[in-house]
Design a protein around this motif. Sequence first.
Motif, PDB file in Angstrom:
ATOM      1  N   PRO A 224     -10.979  -4.683  -1.125  1.00  0.00           N
ATOM      2  CA  PRO A 224     -11.792  -3.626  -0.515  1.00  0.00           C
ATOM      3  C   PRO A 224     -11.041  -2.873   0.583  1.00  0.00           C
ATOM      4  O   PRO A 224     -10.537  -3.480   1.532  1.00  0.00           O
ATOM      5  N   THR A 225     -10.972  -1.566   0.426  1.00  0.00           N
ATOM      6  CA  THR A 225     -10.186  -0.731   1.342  1.00  0.00           C
ATOM      7  C   THR A 225     -10.924   0.573   1.620  1.00  0.00           C
ATOM      8  O   THR A 225     -11.398   1.234   0.692  1.00  0.00           O
ATOM      9  N   LEU A 226     -11.003   0.945   2.880  1.00  0.00           N
ATOM     10  CA  LEU A 226     -11.512   2.248   3.283  1.00  0.00           C
ATOM     11  C   LEU A 226     -10.331   3.192   3.417  1.00  0.00           C
ATOM     12  O   LEU A 226      -9.522   3.079   4.351  1.00  0.00           O
ATOM     13  N   LEU A 227     -10.192   4.093   2.468  1.00  0.00           N
ATOM     14  CA  LEU A 227      -9.179   5.131   2.541  1.00  0.00           C
ATOM     15  C   LEU A 227      -9.737   6.294   3.359  1.00  0.00           C
ATOM     16  O   LEU A 227     -10.873   6.719   3.138  1.00  0.00           O
ATOM     17  N   HIS A 228      -8.938   6.822   4.264  1.00  0.00           N
ATOM     18  CA  HIS A 228      -9.446   7.915   5.102  1.00  0.00           C
ATOM     19  C   HIS A 228      -8.357   8.951   5.343  1.00  0.00           C
ATOM     20  O   HIS A 228      -7.178   8.706   5.093  1.00  0.00           O
TER      21      HIS A 228
END
Length: 337
Positions: A224-228
């Motif tokens: 799980p990764t929040l790309l921003h």
Amino acid sequence: MTAMTDRSAERRFYGTFLKDNPSERDVVLLKADLLRALRSWLHDSGYREFPTPVLCRARESAPIPQFSTKHPLTGQGFHLKHSAEEHLRRVVTSVERVYDLGPAIRAEREDDTHAIEFTMLQTAARDLTLDQGMKAVTELVQQTVRTVFATLTTAGTDFTTITVRPVPDAIAEALGVPTAPEGTELVAAARAWMARRGRPADGGPWQVMEDFVKHAVEAAVTTPTLLHSFPYELRHNSRVDERTGLAQRFSLIADGVELCDGGLKLRTAAEYRPMVEANMLLREELHGVEADSGPIEFYADIDRDPADVVTFGLGVERLLAACTGRDVAGVLTFPHH
């Protein structure tokens, strides 16, 4: 992922299917628990539920085709809800934090991660920063998963840690270069990457970058990764950081699948209009949908009291599929209604 994805007559008799397959009934109950846990976190965080209409008189601003229908008695035309974002952006002019949790209907080609009708959580909140929006998503997902499954290490995905990563870093890694290029150089590099892999690469900058990020960046994300901080070409309706030239947008990815997308949104009608007009031209080019006057009521409402607004949308079935190790078809309720 594995799932019950067959189109057999057995699953069409859905009540009987659940009665005869207790494990499938358990998935339905997990989904009910998931919805309750999402609402609980939202209520505890000050969000108010605002159900939005499924039958919409105006088209939404995205460059997508929407299902349309007509009133059988009056002949009045309607478009079926693709997302609740624009309705909530209007409400948040008056109420600081709002959400809609209900059906979304999209003209999709069904596959392991797409369905025509599914359940979507959409939120809008005033006076938040991009970092605060990402923190909210992290807390929402982790608390919801822990509440439903009594652990963050589920059968399909381990949500113990949600990594936060700038998109340019992931793009540089995908291209095998120290620093991601920008502007026309980035689009050219993305086009070349797609072409080398036999994927369509002759579309406009938005199309090329959308496909490139999906296949080169998101597909490589395993945990799980929040790309921003997205490239300018993928700004959509998010504000652009004047210091970096990057869009203040984020996506939560798990096992190569987007679970959630959001960002810090444009503030005023004057900022929205160029984007909407470009989307209408693209919609006409790609889908043959004639341009219209645009979302006039939306413009008027957001100009009533402009503010920094963070919105995000979360696919409920995608989250449940990620937790259970299934695909979307395997967690839909009434999959053949």
